[in-house]
Design a protein around this motif. Sequence first.
Motif, PDB file in Angstrom:
ATOM      1  N   UNK A 297       6.263   7.363   0.212  1.00 42.36           N
ATOM      2  CA  UNK A 297       7.039   6.347  -0.506  1.00 42.36           C
ATOM      3  C   UNK A 297       6.491   6.142  -1.910  1.00 42.36           C
ATOM      4  N   UNK A 298       7.371   6.255  -2.905  1.00 39.19           N
ATOM      5  CA  UNK A 298       6.989   6.053  -4.301  1.00 39.19           C
ATOM      6  C   UNK A 298       7.950   5.060  -4.926  1.00 39.19           C
ATOM      7  N   UNK A 299       7.415   3.937  -5.431  1.00 38.61           N
ATOM      8  CA  UNK A 299       8.293   2.947  -6.050  1.00 38.61           C
ATOM      9  C   UNK A 299       7.521   1.773  -6.595  1.00 38.61           C
ATOM     10  N   UNK A 300       8.253   0.823  -7.148  1.00 39.98           N
ATOM     11  CA  UNK A 300       7.600  -0.399  -7.581  1.00 39.98           C
ATOM     12  C   UNK A 300       6.832  -1.014  -6.426  1.00 39.98           C
ATOM     13  N   UNK A 301       7.461  -0.988  -5.256  1.00 44.33           N
ATOM     14  CA  UNK A 301       6.797  -1.324  -3.996  1.00 44.33           C
ATOM     15  C   UNK A 301       6.908  -0.095  -3.103  1.00 44.33           C
ATOM     16  N   UNK A 302       5.782   0.488  -2.731  1.00 46.13           N
ATOM     17  CA  UNK A 302       5.794   1.689  -1.897  1.00 46.13           C
ATOM     18  C   UNK A 302       5.149   1.431  -0.547  1.00 46.13           C
ATOM     19  N   UNK A 303       5.934   1.582   0.520  1.00 47.82           N
ATOM     20  CA  UNK A 303       5.451   1.322   1.867  1.00 47.82           C
ATOM     21  C   UNK A 303       5.666   2.576   2.709  1.00 47.82           C
ATOM     22  N   UNK A 304       4.580   3.173   3.176  1.00 45.88           N
ATOM     23  CA  UNK A 304       4.743   4.382   3.965  1.00 45.88           C
ATOM     24  C   UNK A 304       3.424   4.921   4.467  1.00 45.88           C
ATOM     25  N   UNK A 305       3.495   6.073   5.135  1.00 47.73           N
ATOM     26  CA  UNK A 305       2.262   6.736   5.560  1.00 47.73           C
ATOM     27  C   UNK A 305       1.419   7.011   4.314  1.00 47.73           C
ATOM     28  N   UNK A 306       2.105   7.473   3.250  1.00 50.30           N
ATOM     29  CA  UNK A 306       1.488   7.591   1.927  1.00 50.30           C
ATOM     30  C   UNK A 306       2.313   6.711   0.993  1.00 50.30           C
ATOM     31  N   UNK A 307       1.717   5.637   0.491  1.00 45.87           N
ATOM     32  CA  UNK A 307       2.441   4.704  -0.356  1.00 45.87           C
ATOM     33  C   UNK A 307       1.876   4.677  -1.766  1.00 45.87           C
ATOM     34  N   UNK A 308       2.753   4.856  -2.761  1.00 45.10           N
ATOM     35  CA  UNK A 308       2.359   4.819  -4.157  1.00 45.10           C
ATOM     36  C   UNK A 308       3.270   3.849  -4.900  1.00 45.10           C
ATOM     37  N   UNK A 309       2.687   2.955  -5.691  1.00 43.53           N
ATOM     38  CA  UNK A 309       3.532   2.036  -6.448  1.00 43.53           C
ATOM     39  C   UNK A 309       2.740   0.906  -7.054  1.00 43.53           C
ATOM     40  N   UNK A 310       3.457   0.020  -7.743  1.00 46.37           N
ATOM     41  CA  UNK A 310       2.799  -1.167  -8.271  1.00 46.37           C
ATOM     42  C   UNK A 310       2.115  -1.926  -7.142  1.00 46.37           C
TER      43      UNK A 310
END
Length: 244
Positions: free
Chosen positions: A129-142
């Motif tokens: 997950x990539x985003x302003x809010x990233x929720x996931x096994x791999x999360x990237x974001x603000x």
Amino acid sequence: MKLQDNLIKLRKQKGYSQEELAYQLGISRQSVSKWESGVSLPELDRLVEIADLYEVSLDELVRGETSLKQEVHISDEQLRRVVRRSRDYEYKSQIQIFGLPLVHVNLGRGKKVAKGIFAFGNIAIGVFALGGIGIGLIGLGGFALGLLALGGMSIGGLSLGGISIGIIAIGGLSVGVYAIGGFAFASEVAIGGRASGNIAIGAIPSGRYIIETSSQVNTKEVHDAIMQLPVSLPGWLESLFSIY
């Protein structure tokens, strides 16, 4: 010609099935079917998308060839909505895994949620997950939440960010079982400018076992002090210190 008749005509001219058109617009086939049967009408922003897809003017799409007396009235607010819509982008792959699209991209203004194996959006939820809010096994974001989380504020198993909370936390302010950062607070090992933990290594350490570092202490002395601690360190942490 009625709008629904014109929608059918133009779709067939392009060689699209209802399923293919729905895929292009990111909607369900049932929505297309309702438009073409006259049960419901597309909103203005959808009409603009359809006109662009069919390469016709909005006027031609709505009026058709024979309804010369019909008029299309578009308010300033509707025009603004179309402009805002044009800045949005959404894509969903047809391939699904466990009921989720393989790729879902949903970007633009407002609350744009992307859910997929690979999710990219203002709010992204997925395995990756990539985003302003990233929720996931791999999360990237603000703001990132995941087994591996990287972001301005991150919470995860392995967490890296300005503010980092996790089992292994690395960041300006880090809190975890093992924490590394400017300010590091850990239940086991804390390494940082200000470090607090069972084992604390830093310029200002506090804990059961402390190693104070300063400009007068060289790396070999730090390494030797760590190796003499009467506790066992995890293998990955010993490997980290072995670079000294």
